[in-house]
Design a protein around this motif. Structure first.
Motif, PDB file in Angstrom:
ATOM      1  N   LYS A 240     -12.595 -15.777  11.491  1.00 51.53           N
ATOM      2  CA  LYS A 240     -11.329 -15.184  11.472  1.00 51.53           C
ATOM      3  C   LYS A 240     -11.601 -13.665  11.178  1.00 51.53           C
ATOM      4  O   LYS A 240     -10.848 -12.815  11.520  1.00 51.53           O
ATOM      5  CB  LYS A 240     -10.829 -15.683   9.990  1.00 51.53           C
ATOM      6  N   LYS A 241     -12.743 -13.379  10.473  1.00 47.33           N
ATOM      7  CA  LYS A 241     -13.115 -12.029  10.048  1.00 47.33           C
ATOM      8  C   LYS A 241     -13.140 -11.150  11.436  1.00 47.33           C
ATOM      9  O   LYS A 241     -13.492  -9.793  11.405  1.00 47.33           O
ATOM     10  CB  LYS A 241     -14.135 -11.765   9.269  1.00 47.33           C
TER      11      LYS A 241
ATOM     12  N   THR B 138      -2.560  -0.678  11.766  1.00 47.97           N
ATOM     13  CA  THR B 138      -2.915  -1.314  10.644  1.00 47.97           C
ATOM     14  C   THR B 138      -4.002  -0.529   9.817  1.00 47.97           C
ATOM     15  O   THR B 138      -3.996  -0.539   8.584  1.00 47.97           O
ATOM     16  CB  THR B 138      -3.136  -2.674  10.894  1.00 47.97           C
TER      17      THR B 138
ATOM     18  N   TYR C  40     -13.864  -1.683   2.572  1.00 50.47           N
ATOM     19  CA  TYR C  40     -13.014  -2.469   3.173  1.00 50.47           C
ATOM     20  C   TYR C  40     -13.298  -3.137   4.571  1.00 50.47           C
ATOM     21  O   TYR C  40     -13.374  -2.457   5.524  1.00 50.47           O
ATOM     22  CB  TYR C  40     -11.499  -1.774   3.147  1.00 50.47           C
TER      23      TYR C  40
ATOM     24  N   ASN D  23     -10.847  -8.045   7.570  1.00 48.38           N
ATOM     25  CA  ASN D  23      -9.690  -9.124   7.159  1.00 48.38           C
ATOM     26  C   ASN D  23      -9.127  -8.707   6.049  1.00 48.38           C
ATOM     27  O   ASN D  23      -7.783  -8.858   5.826  1.00 48.38           O
ATOM     28  CB  ASN D  23     -10.523 -10.593   7.092  1.00 48.38           C
ATOM     29  N   ASN D  24      -9.778  -7.667   5.175  1.00 48.34           N
ATOM     30  CA  ASN D  24      -9.022  -7.334   4.147  1.00 48.34           C
ATOM     31  C   ASN D  24      -8.089  -6.052   4.409  1.00 48.34           C
ATOM     32  O   ASN D  24      -7.214  -5.765   3.826  1.00 48.34           O
ATOM     33  CB  ASN D  24      -9.880  -6.696   2.980  1.00 48.34           C
TER      34      ASN D  24
ATOM     35  N   ALA E 236      -6.613  -6.046   7.060  1.00 49.28           N
ATOM     36  CA  ALA E 236      -5.297  -6.452   7.533  1.00 49.28           C
ATOM     37  C   ALA E 236      -4.278  -6.912   6.558  1.00 49.28           C
ATOM     38  O   ALA E 236      -2.923  -6.775   6.670  1.00 49.28           O
ATOM     39  CB  ALA E 236      -5.527  -7.685   8.398  1.00 49.28           C
ATOM     40  N   LYS E 237      -5.002  -7.233   5.413  1.00 47.90           N
ATOM     41  CA  LYS E 237      -4.005  -7.855   4.330  1.00 47.90           C
ATOM     42  C   LYS E 237      -3.335  -6.641   3.494  1.00 47.90           C
ATOM     43  O   LYS E 237      -2.565  -6.788   2.707  1.00 47.90           O
ATOM     44  CB  LYS E 237      -4.878  -8.667   3.430  1.00 47.90           C
ATOM     45  N   MET E 238      -3.986  -5.386   3.779  1.00 48.82           N
ATOM     46  CA  MET E 238      -3.536  -4.237   2.908  1.00 48.82           C
ATOM     47  C   MET E 238      -2.045  -3.502   3.082  1.00 48.82           C
ATOM     48  O   MET E 238      -1.571  -2.635   2.498  1.00 48.82           O
ATOM     49  CB  MET E 238      -4.593  -3.186   2.725  1.00 48.82           C
TER      50      MET E 238
END
Ligand SMILES: NC(=O)c1ccc[n+]([C@@H]2O[C@H](COP(=O)([O-])OP(=O)(O)OC[C@H]3O[C@@H](n4cnc5c(N)ncnc54)[C@H](OP(=O)(O)O)[C@@H]3O)[C@@H](O)[C@H]2O)c1
Length: 218
Positions: free
Chosen positions: A181-182, A190, A209, A212-213, A215-217
């Protein structure tokens, strides 16, 4: 008083997205860009300075600058050799970081890459790892290092690897699950949006960062 940003590498895929975000952000009253060629953007908040990067050391960061965003980078294809590649991806960002520290800029944000490792056998990962190590030594109040996976977005130039991986991602997005996933590609916008959000936190210390993090930010 609004904030003042300096963006270097503003003509690139991430840099261009970032400049557009900052220009429309109410928190920023001015966006200064150091570029080789004009961005051809007409905006009352934009201040463009065309510079010769071989003389980067001679340029002075304006006292008003609060945040420096470094989006510089090249490819081996463009740079032609390892030394020239390292000049853009390692030397210039470190020169800029030292200038930022001298000016007491509160936030320095830059783009490394997934897999950055100073001991890597892969030249690209090694340079990115060395970049991170050198930046940590500068002593910036707030250092933010973004390690994206493959970047998605519309480029002026053709990059076969990115095109192929981007196409594969569009057709097979479901393969990026579990431990891989990473590695999921990430849109340049993004990454730019995450940089903008992080700068405003005024967080101090060294912050890294992963893709994958990032992308969540946003
Ligand atoms: N591409 C990916 O999939 C990927 C993945 C992970 C990390 N990254 C990293 O993310 C960062 C941003 O990538 P990107 O794709 O947005 O970069 P990009 O589109 O290639 O843009 C790079 C920027 O650096 C500038 N630059 C290149 N060579 C220069 C030189 N010799 N002197 C002065 N400026 C120079 C370019 O200016 P000009 O427009 O004047 O050439 C441009 O503004 C890079 O550090 C890259 O290594 C990329």
């Amino acid at each position: 008083m609004g904030k003042v940003a300096l963006v270097v590498g503003a003509t690139g895929l991430v840099g261009n997205e970032l400049v557009r975000i900052l220009l429309s952000a109410p928190e920023y009253e001015k966006v200064i860009v150091w570029v080789r060629t004009s961005m051809d953007i007409n905006h009352n908040k934009l201040e463009e300075k065309i510079i010769n990067f071989r003389e980067l050391d001679k340029h002075v960061i304006d006292k008003s600058v609060n945040h420096v965003f470094c989006c510089l980078g090249t490819t081996m294809r463009k740079a032609k050799n390892m030394e020239a590649f390292a000049t853009v991806d390692l030397e210039y960002p470190v020169v800029l970081a030292k200038k930022a520290r001298e000016r007491q800029v509160s936030q320095f944000l830059t783009i490394s890459a997934m897999g950055a490792d100073p001991n890597s056998k892969i030249f690209y990962n090694r340079i990115k790892g060395q970049l991170e190590e050198e930046l940590k030594k500068v002593g910036l109040p707030g250092l933010h290092i973004f390690r994206p996976s493959l970047l998605l977005g519309k480029r002026k130039e053709f990059r076969l690897g990115e095109k192929a991986a981007g196409a594969a991602y569009r057709v097979l997005p479901f393969i990026f699950i579990g431990s891989i996933k990473k590695y999921k590609p990430i849109h340049a916008r993004t990454v730019a949006r995450a940089m903008y959000r992080v700068a405003l936190t005024e967080k101090h210390g060294v912050n890294i960062y992963e893709s994958n993090n990032i992308a969540k930010m946003t």
